[in-house]
Design an enzyme around this catalytic site. Structure first.
Site, short mmCIF file in Angstrom:
data_model
loop_
_atom_site.label_atom_id
_atom_site.label_comp_id
_atom_site.label_asym_id
_atom_site.label_seq_id
_atom_site.Cartn_x
_atom_site.Cartn_y
_atom_site.Cartn_z
N LYS A 9 2.01 0.10 -0.87
CA LYS A 9 2.02 0.15 -2.34
C LYS A 9 0.94 1.11 -2.82
O LYS A 9 0.73 1.26 -4.02
CB LYS A 9 1.77 -1.25 -2.90
CG LYS A 9 2.91 -2.19 -2.62
CD LYS A 9 2.67 -3.55 -3.24
CE LYS A 9 3.85 -4.46 -2.95
NZ LYS A 9 3.61 -5.84 -3.38
N ASN A 10 0.24 1.72 -1.87
CA ASN A 10 -0.90 2.57 -2.20
C ASN A 10 -0.42 4.02 -2.41
O ASN A 10 0.01 4.68 -1.47
CB ASN A 10 -1.92 2.46 -1.05
CG ASN A 10 -3.16 3.29 -1.30
OD1 ASN A 10 -3.09 4.39 -1.81
ND2 ASN A 10 -4.29 2.75 -0.90
N LYS A 13 -2.01 6.82 -0.30
CA LYS A 13 -1.50 6.94 1.06
C LYS A 13 -0.17 7.70 1.08
O LYS A 13 0.05 8.54 1.94
CB LYS A 13 -1.24 5.55 1.65
CG LYS A 13 -2.47 4.77 2.05
CD LYS A 13 -2.01 3.46 2.68
CE LYS A 13 -3.15 2.56 3.08
NZ LYS A 13 -2.65 1.29 3.65
N ASP A 69 -2.43 0.48 8.36
CA ASP A 69 -3.54 -0.38 7.93
C ASP A 69 -4.80 0.41 8.21
O ASP A 69 -4.99 0.94 9.30
CB ASP A 69 -3.56 -1.72 8.66
CG ASP A 69 -4.47 -2.70 7.92
OD1 ASP A 69 -4.23 -2.95 6.72
OD2 ASP A 69 -5.44 -3.19 8.52
N SER A 70 -5.63 0.51 7.19
CA SER A 70 -6.77 1.41 7.34
C SER A 70 -7.97 0.83 6.64
O SER A 70 -7.87 -0.15 5.90
CB SER A 70 -6.40 2.78 6.76
OG SER A 70 -5.82 2.64 5.48
N TYR A 154 -12.62 4.81 -0.88
CA TYR A 154 -14.02 5.06 -0.53
C TYR A 154 -14.33 6.54 -0.28
O TYR A 154 -15.45 6.86 0.12
CB TYR A 154 -14.40 4.22 0.70
CG TYR A 154 -14.26 2.73 0.47
CD1 TYR A 154 -15.19 2.03 -0.29
CD2 TYR A 154 -13.18 2.02 1.00
CE1 TYR A 154 -15.05 0.66 -0.51
CE2 TYR A 154 -13.03 0.65 0.79
CZ TYR A 154 -13.97 -0.01 0.02
OH TYR A 154 -13.83 -1.36 -0.20
N ASP A 155 -13.38 7.43 -0.51
CA ASP A 155 -13.63 8.86 -0.26
C ASP A 155 -14.90 9.38 -0.95
O ASP A 155 -15.63 10.17 -0.35
CB ASP A 155 -12.42 9.71 -0.69
CG ASP A 155 -11.30 9.71 0.36
OD1 ASP A 155 -11.61 9.74 1.56
OD2 ASP A 155 -10.12 9.67 -0.03
N LYS A 175 -8.22 17.48 3.92
CA LYS A 175 -8.39 16.07 4.30
C LYS A 175 -7.36 15.69 5.36
O LYS A 175 -7.70 15.08 6.37
CB LYS A 175 -8.30 15.14 3.08
CG LYS A 175 -8.61 13.69 3.46
CD LYS A 175 -8.54 12.70 2.32
CE LYS A 175 -8.60 11.28 2.88
NZ LYS A 175 -8.20 10.26 1.93
N HIS A 180 -8.51 10.37 9.52
CA HIS A 180 -7.97 9.27 10.32
C HIS A 180 -6.46 9.16 10.14
O HIS A 180 -5.71 9.06 11.10
CB HIS A 180 -8.66 7.96 9.90
CG HIS A 180 -8.65 7.70 8.42
ND1 HIS A 180 -8.99 8.66 7.49
CD2 HIS A 180 -8.30 6.61 7.69
CE1 HIS A 180 -8.87 8.17 6.28
NE2 HIS A 180 -8.45 6.92 6.38
P1 ITT Z 1 -1.01 -1.21 1.49
O1 ITT Z 1 -1.41 -2.42 2.27
O2 ITT Z 1 0.05 -1.47 0.46
O3 ITT Z 1 -0.66 -0.02 2.38
P2 ITT Z 1 -3.79 -1.09 0.72
O4 ITT Z 1 -4.56 -0.12 -0.14
O5 ITT Z 1 -3.93 -2.56 0.48
O6 ITT Z 1 -2.24 -0.67 0.64
P3 ITT Z 1 -5.01 -1.36 3.38
O7 ITT Z 1 -4.88 -2.83 3.47
O8 ITT Z 1 -4.68 -0.53 4.59
O9 ITT Z 1 -4.08 -0.73 2.23
O10 ITT Z 1 -6.46 -1.02 2.88
C1 ITT Z 1 -6.96 0.22 3.05
C2 ITT Z 1 -8.16 0.39 2.16
O11 ITT Z 1 -9.14 1.14 2.92
C3 ITT Z 1 -7.81 1.25 0.96
O12 ITT Z 1 -7.40 0.47 -0.14
C4 ITT Z 1 -9.14 1.98 0.74
O13 ITT Z 1 -10.04 1.13 0.09
C5 ITT Z 1 -9.67 2.18 2.15
N1 ITT Z 1 -9.19 3.46 2.70
C6 ITT Z 1 -8.25 3.64 3.69
N2 ITT Z 1 -8.02 4.95 3.90
C7 ITT Z 1 -8.80 5.61 3.02
C8 ITT Z 1 -8.96 6.98 2.73
O14 ITT Z 1 -8.28 7.92 3.34
N3 ITT Z 1 -9.83 7.29 1.78
C9 ITT Z 1 -10.52 6.36 1.11
N4 ITT Z 1 -10.40 5.05 1.30
C10 ITT Z 1 -9.54 4.66 2.26
#
Ligand code: ITT
Length: 196
Positions: A9-10, A13, A69-70, A154-155, A175, A180
């Site tokens: 939902k992000n 991403k 998941d990140s 957090y970028d 980027k 990652h």
């Molecule tokens: P979905 O589960 O719907 O994919 P989410 O945002 O909840 O969306 P995650 O549970 O994977 O996704 O959480 C990842 C979080 O980590 C994300 O919301 C950011 O706060 C951080 N994050 C991950 N990748 C990042 C990036 O490339 N740049 C900055 N922050 C990042």
């Protein structure tokens, strides 16, 4: 072109994913595919959570589904916020507040102890094959102030010493080349291409 659903939902991403996979696959966000579901991220690792998200959506739509998941691991904070990165200080708290809080928690911590990394696990779930999971990382340090308008999350506090800027100051292409998620996506693309 083969269609792949991306279980996220992000919006930050989705942009990055389409930039890497968009030439070879029709990447459709789950919302566009008409799927709206809350997924409990009950895993204890990035890999487990990515697989849970991908498999949950695959069972709903019966198509190939990717999920990521990140998160951000800060060494001085014993890996926090880690798998809780999205939920840190509450899902709806603004990133200006979350980022400032992390800077405050590292007050007085010298540069060599400010090491951190972004981690991304990507899972592919298939209706007829076992799930595949890959991981990519990007190393950096937590900066002293919020800087940059690109990217998301957090970028603005993730400083890349070799570039002299945060990952929120990189162009989207730059980027993707070093991130990652870019690394994990390219690894996943290779795995998917091999399966064709
Ligand atoms: P979905 O589960 O719907 O994919 P989410 O945002 O909840 O969306 P995650 O549970 O994977 O996704 O959480 C990842 C979080 O980590 C994300 O919301 C950011 O706060 C951080 N994050 C991950 N990748 C990042 C990036 O490339 N740049 C900055 N922050 C990042």
């Amino acid at each position: 072109m083969k269609r792949i659903i991306f279980a996220t939902k992000n919006k930050g991403k989705i942009k990055e994913i389409q930039a890497v996979l968009g030439d070879s696959y029709e990447v459709v966000a789950m919302e566009e595919a008409g799927i709206d579901t809350e997924i409990d991220e009950t895993g204890t690792t990035f890999e487990e959570n990515a697989a849970i998200k991908a498999e949950t959506v695959m069972k709903l739509c019966g198509e190939t589904v990717l999920a990521d998941d990140s998160g951000l691991e800060i060494d001085y904070l014993n890996g926090e916020p880690g798998i809780y990165s999205a939920r840190y200080m509450g899902h709806d708290t603004s990133y200006d507040i979350k980022n400032q809080n992390l800077i405050d928690r590292l007050k007085g911590v010298p540069e060599e102890k400010r090491t951190a990394r972004f981690v991304c696990a990507i899972a592919a779930a298939f209706p007829d094959k076992p799930t595949v999971v890959v991981r990519g990382t990007m190393e950096g340090i937590i900066g002293y102030k919020i800087k940059g308008e690109n990217g998301f999350g957090y970028d603005p506090i993730f400083f890349l010493p070799e570039y002299g800027m945060t990952s929120a100051e990189l162009s989207p292409d730059e980027k993707n080349r070093i991130s990652h998620r870019g690394k994990a996506l390219r690894a996943m693309k290779q795995r998917l291409d091999e399966m064709e």
